[in-house]
Design an enzyme around this catalytic site. Structure first.
Site, PDB file in Angstrom:
ATOM      1  N   THR A   3       0.819  -1.218   0.000  1.00  0.00           N
ATOM      2  CA  THR A   3       0.000   0.000   0.000  1.00  0.00           C
ATOM      3  C   THR A   3       0.856   1.273   0.000  1.00  0.00           C
ATOM      4  OG1 THR A   3      -1.652  -1.205   1.240  1.00  0.00           O
ATOM      5  CG2 THR A   3      -1.818   1.192   1.315  1.00  0.00           C
TER       6      THR A   3
ATOM      7  N   SER B  47      -6.429   0.170  -2.453  1.00  0.00           N
ATOM      8  CA  SER B  47      -7.191  -0.851  -3.180  1.00  0.00           C
ATOM      9  C   SER B  47      -6.692  -1.004  -4.612  1.00  0.00           C
ATOM     10  CB  SER B  47      -8.679  -0.482  -3.211  1.00  0.00           C
ATOM     11  OG  SER B  47      -9.172  -0.379  -1.901  1.00  0.00           O
TER      12      SER B  47
ATOM     13  N   GLY C  89       2.916  -3.007   8.206  1.00  0.00           N
ATOM     14  CA  GLY C  89       3.052  -3.699   9.491  1.00  0.00           C
ATOM     15  C   GLY C  89       4.478  -4.174   9.698  1.00  0.00           C
TER      16      GLY C  89
ATOM     17  N   ARG D  35     -27.715 -13.120  33.597  1.00  0.00           N
ATOM     18  CA  ARG D  35     -28.268 -11.829  33.996  1.00  0.00           C
ATOM     19  C   ARG D  35     -29.787 -11.907  34.127  1.00  0.00           C
ATOM     20  NH1 ARG D  35     -26.335  -7.341  36.344  1.00  0.00           N
ATOM     21  NH2 ARG D  35     -27.265  -5.430  35.543  1.00  0.00           N
TER      22      ARG D  35
ATOM     23  N   GLN E  50     -33.961 -10.243  23.016  1.00  0.00           N
ATOM     24  CA  GLN E  50     -32.585 -10.710  23.228  1.00  0.00           C
ATOM     25  C   GLN E  50     -32.329 -11.997  22.428  1.00  0.00           C
ATOM     26  OE1 GLN E  50     -30.625  -8.775  25.007  1.00  0.00           O
ATOM     27  NE2 GLN E  50     -29.046  -9.925  26.069  1.00  0.00           N
TER      28      GLN E  50
ATOM     29  N   GLY F  26     -24.590  -2.394  30.577  1.00  0.00           N
ATOM     30  CA  GLY F  26     -23.473  -1.577  31.046  1.00  0.00           C
ATOM     31  C   GLY F  26     -22.206  -2.390  31.240  1.00  0.00           C
TER      32      GLY F  26
ATOM     33  N   THR G 268     -11.122  -4.067   6.124  1.00  0.00           N
ATOM     34  CA  THR G 268     -10.442  -3.200   5.154  1.00  0.00           C
ATOM     35  C   THR G 268      -9.145  -3.791   4.628  1.00  0.00           C
ATOM     36  OG1 THR G 268     -11.394  -1.267   6.244  1.00  0.00           O
ATOM     37  CG2 THR G 268      -9.465  -0.879   4.871  1.00  0.00           C
TER      38      THR G 268
ATOM     39  N   GLU H  62      -6.110  -6.472   3.580  1.00  0.00           N
ATOM     40  CA  GLU H  62      -6.136  -7.653   2.698  1.00  0.00           C
ATOM     41  C   GLU H  62      -7.269  -7.527   1.685  1.00  0.00           C
ATOM     42  OE1 GLU H  62      -4.153 -10.470   2.788  1.00  0.00           O
ATOM     43  OE2 GLU H  62      -3.054 -10.143   4.652  1.00  0.00           O
TER      44      GLU H  62
ATOM     45  N   ASP I 190     -10.281  -4.281   0.700  1.00  0.00           N
ATOM     46  CA  ASP I 190     -11.484  -3.663   1.254  1.00  0.00           C
ATOM     47  C   ASP I 190     -12.716  -4.522   0.876  1.00  0.00           C
ATOM     48  OD1 ASP I 190     -12.983  -0.998   2.063  1.00  0.00           O
ATOM     49  OD2 ASP I 190     -13.862  -1.714   0.189  1.00  0.00           O
TER      50      ASP I 190
HETATM   51  C1  LIG Z   1      -3.873  -1.396  10.532  1.00  0.00           C
HETATM   52  C2  LIG Z   1      -3.538  -1.532   9.093  1.00  0.00           C
HETATM   53  C3  LIG Z   1      -2.555  -2.424   8.709  1.00  0.00           C
HETATM   54  C4  LIG Z   1      -2.186  -2.524   7.365  1.00  0.00           C
HETATM   55  N1  LIG Z   1      -1.130  -3.327   7.015  1.00  0.00           N
HETATM   56  C5  LIG Z   1      -0.661  -3.276   5.747  1.00  0.00           C
HETATM   57  C6  LIG Z   1       0.559  -3.944   5.405  1.00  0.00           C
HETATM   58  O1  LIG Z   1       1.217  -4.579   6.239  1.00  0.00           O
HETATM   59  N2  LIG Z   1       0.981  -3.867   4.123  1.00  0.00           N
HETATM   60  C7  LIG Z   1       0.295  -3.181   3.171  1.00  0.00           C
HETATM   61  O2  LIG Z   1       0.736  -3.160   2.038  1.00  0.00           O
HETATM   62  N3  LIG Z   1      -0.868  -2.533   3.474  1.00  0.00           N
HETATM   63  C8  LIG Z   1      -1.351  -2.547   4.730  1.00  0.00           C
HETATM   64  N4  LIG Z   1      -2.507  -1.880   5.054  1.00  0.00           N
HETATM   65  C9  LIG Z   1      -3.229  -1.153   4.020  1.00  0.00           C
HETATM   66  C10 LIG Z   1      -4.541  -1.801   3.646  1.00  0.00           C
HETATM   67  O3  LIG Z   1      -4.311  -3.001   2.967  1.00  0.00           O
HETATM   68  C11 LIG Z   1      -5.353  -0.800   2.828  1.00  0.00           C
HETATM   69  O4  LIG Z   1      -5.728   0.237   3.706  1.00  0.00           O
HETATM   70  C12 LIG Z   1      -6.571  -1.448   2.198  1.00  0.00           C
HETATM   71  O5  LIG Z   1      -6.190  -2.286   1.149  1.00  0.00           O
HETATM   72  C13 LIG Z   1      -7.597  -0.429   1.684  1.00  0.00           C
HETATM   73  O6  LIG Z   1      -7.014   0.495   0.867  1.00  0.00           O
HETATM   74  P1  LIG Z   1      -7.233   2.034   1.113  1.00  0.00           P
HETATM   75  O7  LIG Z   1      -6.885   2.344   2.508  1.00  0.00           O
HETATM   76  O8  LIG Z   1      -6.497   2.731   0.040  1.00  0.00           O
HETATM   77  O9  LIG Z   1      -8.765   2.281   0.929  1.00  0.00           O
HETATM   78  P2  LIG Z   1      -9.487   2.951  -0.309  1.00  0.00           P
HETATM   79  O10 LIG Z   1      -9.357   2.070  -1.495  1.00  0.00           O
HETATM   80  O11 LIG Z   1      -9.047   4.352  -0.458  1.00  0.00           O
HETATM   81  O12 LIG Z   1     -10.975   2.912   0.199  1.00  0.00           O
HETATM   82  C14 LIG Z   1     -11.666   4.035   0.746  1.00  0.00           C
HETATM   83  C15 LIG Z   1     -13.171   3.818   0.557  1.00  0.00           C
HETATM   84  O13 LIG Z   1     -13.471   3.787  -0.824  1.00  0.00           O
HETATM   85  C16 LIG Z   1     -14.209   2.649  -1.164  1.00  0.00           C
HETATM   86  N5  LIG Z   1     -13.796   2.179  -2.483  1.00  0.00           N
HETATM   87  C17 LIG Z   1     -12.541   2.084  -2.993  1.00  0.00           C
HETATM   88  N6  LIG Z   1     -12.572   1.571  -4.223  1.00  0.00           N
HETATM   89  C18 LIG Z   1     -13.862   1.329  -4.518  1.00  0.00           C
HETATM   90  C19 LIG Z   1     -14.545   0.764  -5.627  1.00  0.00           C
HETATM   91  N7  LIG Z   1     -13.893   0.333  -6.692  1.00  0.00           N
HETATM   92  N8  LIG Z   1     -15.879   0.648  -5.550  1.00  0.00           N
HETATM   93  C20 LIG Z   1     -16.556   1.059  -4.473  1.00  0.00           C
HETATM   94  N9  LIG Z   1     -15.977   1.587  -3.389  1.00  0.00           N
HETATM   95  C21 LIG Z   1     -14.642   1.716  -3.405  1.00  0.00           C
HETATM   96  C22 LIG Z   1     -13.845   1.612  -0.098  1.00  0.00           C
HETATM   97  O14 LIG Z   1     -14.917   0.697   0.079  1.00  0.00           O
HETATM   98  C23 LIG Z   1     -13.642   2.482   1.137  1.00  0.00           C
HETATM   99  O15 LIG Z   1     -14.892   2.692   1.751  1.00  0.00           O
HETATM  100  C24 LIG Z   1      -2.884  -1.783   6.384  1.00  0.00           C
HETATM  101  C25 LIG Z   1      -3.901  -0.904   6.784  1.00  0.00           C
HETATM  102  C26 LIG Z   1      -4.202  -0.756   8.106  1.00  0.00           C
HETATM  103  C27 LIG Z   1      -5.221   0.270   8.503  1.00  0.00           C
END
Ligand SMILES: Cc1cc2nc3c(=O)[nH]c(=O)nc-3n(C[C@H](O)[C@H](O)[C@H](O)COP(=O)(O)OP(=O)(O)OC[C@H]3O[C@@H](n4cnc5c(N)ncnc54)[C@H](O)[C@@H]3O)c2cc1C
Length: 685
Positions: free
Chosen positions: A178, A184, A217, A358, A377, A445, A466, A468, A470
């Site tokens: 990323t 994505s 990471g 409870r 529930q 609570g 999100t 691996e 989104d």
């Molecule tokens: C805690 C954490 C650990 C991570 N670890 C790693 C790591 O070790 N190595 C690494 O490489 N990455 C890592 N990542 C990155 C992670 O893989 C990306 O954040 C993830 O793939 C999503 O990409 P983005 O953040 O660019 O989201 P975006 O693609 O910008 O998404 C933003 C919004 O747009 C929407 N969206 C995007 N494209 C479309 C579409 N085509 N159609 C409809 N909606 C869309 C999505 O649903 C989302 O709601 C990590 C992220 C976090 C937060």
């Protein structure tokens, strides 16, 4: 001051209270506390008496032994257990100590399992994630992402050079895909790896701030290597003597000195800082300024560069190479889907145990009743419990398929695993994320006390939706795959196993709903797996057919991108519907394959609740097309209510069968027994 504190209860009273509480767990719906409590008419039906042992034996799978070893190891080491309150810096160090101890002291080698026995690896990941979700993710980064990229995208020379160091943690590493501007859309990454034929090296460079590797990471503190995804550039090889861009490839880039841990020249790393959750994992941002690595550091399974700068690949196009590269990383999604079910089991167990214990309100002059006796529930928790069982079997199937894929490399299995892992990862992680909040609310609570885990589970698990891939993006891959197969069907192509049902469904299910069966409302019919599966598959087939027609219509005016976007919600519903069909089919199979008759009957009840609750939640769709007549819709609703009520009667056994040790449950209100005692002790009484 509280009376009880002035006059501590006698041993006799305490014992009586305990017996009273424990007896609540034995309550079954056919023996209600009082007449008023029969929230639903209780039909004369034989009581189910589930055997926790037999249920859990059937659920466990073959790798329980290694999970038990992990639990025993961490149980014996309080110094390695994560406290509720911990700073980010301490949590990161603890996480590193935990993973190191697992490998070097407990002697559990996840990387070897990943390569030799993937289903055991996923079982380890689930258990380790039960100890601390941060630890599960740290392990995933080291072995599945960093290690997996070396093993799956590299060749023999890489395995020989790096395997041992990754396995024994001498080479802690990162997976740097990323970037700040692209997550994505991996194909749009901008980091470059330019071949220098004079020195026989690749030059890794971050051309602008948007290309800074972000969220990586293991990068902020512990990593010594990174597999960096970058555009492979060959100077002078393109048209008119320009550079040729060969697309995204992965490169091994050392980032810190192996001895001193000091950053290597040209590598700049900043800390991504405190996150909503997973603070045991050190995420960082990396910038590369013309960092040189030997040509051998190209992970060259799908494309290679010779000494004289010539590019070779068995795959003819950039797109095919890209698909093959990303395809090899599918294991991460399998692991997340599987571990997400593990998290759901923990949340459901705490919520169900607490809801049984409870007591609030009750009929006049009668004892208060357990909150799980309230219909509301039950409706919150019982379908969730049923879904947990459903997902357990579905993800188990996914793991088996993944292992088969690794063994056989069969094209059909590969196709199946890719779409199924994308679909199950998104469906299950979204469901779990929603459910953790529901479980918190179900515990009132006390669910809000950090020690009772829901905050930690919710915050740590949330990002499963999100990373691996989104979830919204992944579901589109499932829909795209279904459409591709739908088109292939008309060209006489073959459908892979999981999609097989569409072959029949397209012809049989899409005929007009039968007005006679649309009115059938008998319990036997509604609980017939054939009716349930037909209903799920009918919905998927209809969605598939209608979205294909809409896409065709809109693409004439909007082009394919615009048409896809116009139909996006429809496509997402299609993907979810397909995944639900697969989940139900796998659950039905698991029920039918269960060797013990009594356990089979219990699972059948749970499976019926899963199926009918899903149909009821989407009843509008079925009513709109008269697949279900009004009388049948009403009967489905009543039966779903009744099944929730029945499942409530065996809820305790159903959660106990998950067989989660207290080390994993941790929440005092979710412990196997005497929850209040544990809880009051926790705050110092
Ligand atoms: C805690 C954490 C650990 C991570 N670890 C790693 C790591 O070790 N190595 C690494 O490489 N990455 C890592 N990542 C990155 C992670 O893989 C990306 O954040 C993830 O793939 C999503 O990409 P983005 O953040 O660019 O989201 P975006 O693609 O910008 O998404 C933003 C919004 O747009 C929407 N969206 C995007 N494209 C479309 C579409 N085509 N159609 C409809 N909606 C869309 C999505 O649903 C989302 O709601 C990590 C992220 C976090 C937060």
């Amino acid at each position: 001051m509280d009376d009880n504190r002035q006059n501590p209860s006698s041993g006799h009273e305490v014992a009586l209270r305990r017996i009273q509480r424990l007896s609540l767990h034995l309550y079954t719906p056919s023996e209600p506390h009082s007449g008023e409590l029969s929230l639903l008419p209780c039909r004369a039906k034989r009581n189910l008496s589930p055997s926790v042992e037999s249920l859990s034996e059937y659920m466990r799978g073959p790798h329980r032994e290694i999970q038990a070893r992990i639990f025993e190891f961490f149980q014996s080491r309080p110094d390695l257990q994560t406290p509720v309150e911990i700073s980010m810096a301490e949590h990161r160090q603890l996480c590193m100590r935990q993973i190191t101890a697992l490998v070097r002291e407990a002697g559990i080698r996840p990387f070897r399992y990943l390569v030799e026995n993937p289903s055991a690896y996923f079982a380890i990941a689930e258990a380790v994630g039960g100890v601390d979700i941060s630890l599960g993710i740290k392990m995933g980064v080291q072995f599945s992402l960093w290690g997996g990229s070396v093993i799956n995208l590299g060749t023999k020379k890489h395995k020989e050079k790096y395997f041992d160091g990754i396995d024994n943690l001498d080479y802690p590493g990162c997976f740097a895909m990323t970037e700040l501007h692209h997550g994505s859309n991996v194909q749009a990454l901008q980091t470059t790896a330019t071949f220098d034929p004079i020195t026989d090296e690749f030059v890794i460079n971050t051309p602008n701030d948007g290309a800074i590797k972000w969220w990586i990471g293991n990068a902020a503190v512990h990593g010594k290597f990174a597999s960096v995804f970058a555009r492979l550039i060959l100077p002078l090889q393109g048209k008119g003597g320009k550079s040729a861009d060969m697309g995204i490839h992965a490169f091994i880039v050392p980032i810190r000195d192996l001895e001193t841990h000091v950053l290597l020249p040209g590598v700049e790393i900043h800390d991504c800082g405190h996150k909503v959750g997973l603070n045991g994992v050190d995420n960082g941002a990396l910038r590369f300024s013309h960092v040189r690595v030997p040509r051998d550091n190209l992970l060259n399974r799908f494309g290679d560069v010779s000494r004289d700068g010539k590019y070779t690949s068995s795959l003819p196009t950039v797109n095919k190479r890209f698909a093959a590269t990303l395809g090899e990383l599918v294991g991460g999604r399998v692991g997340l889907a599987y571990s997400s079910v593990g998290v759901l089991k923990i949340a459901v167990t705490i919520a169900v145990r607490y809801s049984l214990l409870r007591q609030q309100f009750g009929p006049p002059r009668k004892p208060e009743v357990s909150v799980l006796d309230y219909q509301s529930q039950q409706h919150r928790l019982m379908p969730m419990l049923a879904s947990t069982y459903a997902f357990h079997f579905a993800t188990q199937y996914l793991v088996d398929k993944y292992s088969e894929m690794k063994k056989t490399n069969d094209d059909q299995v590969i196709g199946d695993v890719h779409a199924l892992s994308a679909g199950l990862k998104s469906y299950v992680t979204s469901y779990t994320a929603r459910s953790i909040s529901t479980c918190r609310e179900s515990c009132g609570g006390h669910g809000y006390a950090a020690v009772n885990q829901f905050g930690i589970l919710r915050n740590d698990h949330d990002i499963f939706q999100t990373f691996e891939g989104d979830n919204t993006v992944l579901l589109q891959q499932v829909a795209g795959d279904l459409l591709k197969r739908y088109q292939e069907k008309f060209k006489g192509g073959t459908l892979t196993m999981t999609w097989n049902y569409l072959r029949e469904s397209m012809s049989s299910y899409l005929s007009q709903p039968n007005p006679v069966t649309a009115r059938w409302e008998g319990e036997d019919h509604l609980r017939d797996p054939k009716f349930q599966l037909d209903a799920f598959r009918y919905r998927t087939s209809r969605l598939l057919q209608s979205v294909a027609a809409r896409l065709q219509k809109h693409s004439k005016t909007l082009g394919s991108f615009g048409a896809w976007n116009r139909c996006l919600n429809h496509l997402l519903t299609l993907a979810e519907s397909h995944i639900e069909s697969v989940v139900l089919a796998k659950f039905i199979e698991a029920v039918q394959n269960c060797p013990d008759a009594n356990t089979r009957e219990v699972l059948k009840l749970v499976c019926d609740l899963y199926a009918l609750d899903r149909i009821w939640k989407d009843i509008g769709t079925y009513r709109n097309v008269d697949y279900v007549a009004p009388n049948k819709a009403k009967a489905i609703h009543k039966l779903t209510d009744y099944l929730s009520f029945q499942v409530r009667g065996i809820a305790r056994e159903l959660v106990d069968a998950f067989d989660l040790p207290d080390l994993v449950i941790r929440a005092p209100i979710g412990m196997a027994s005497e929850a209040y005692e544990q809880y009051t002790q926790h705050v110092g009484f």
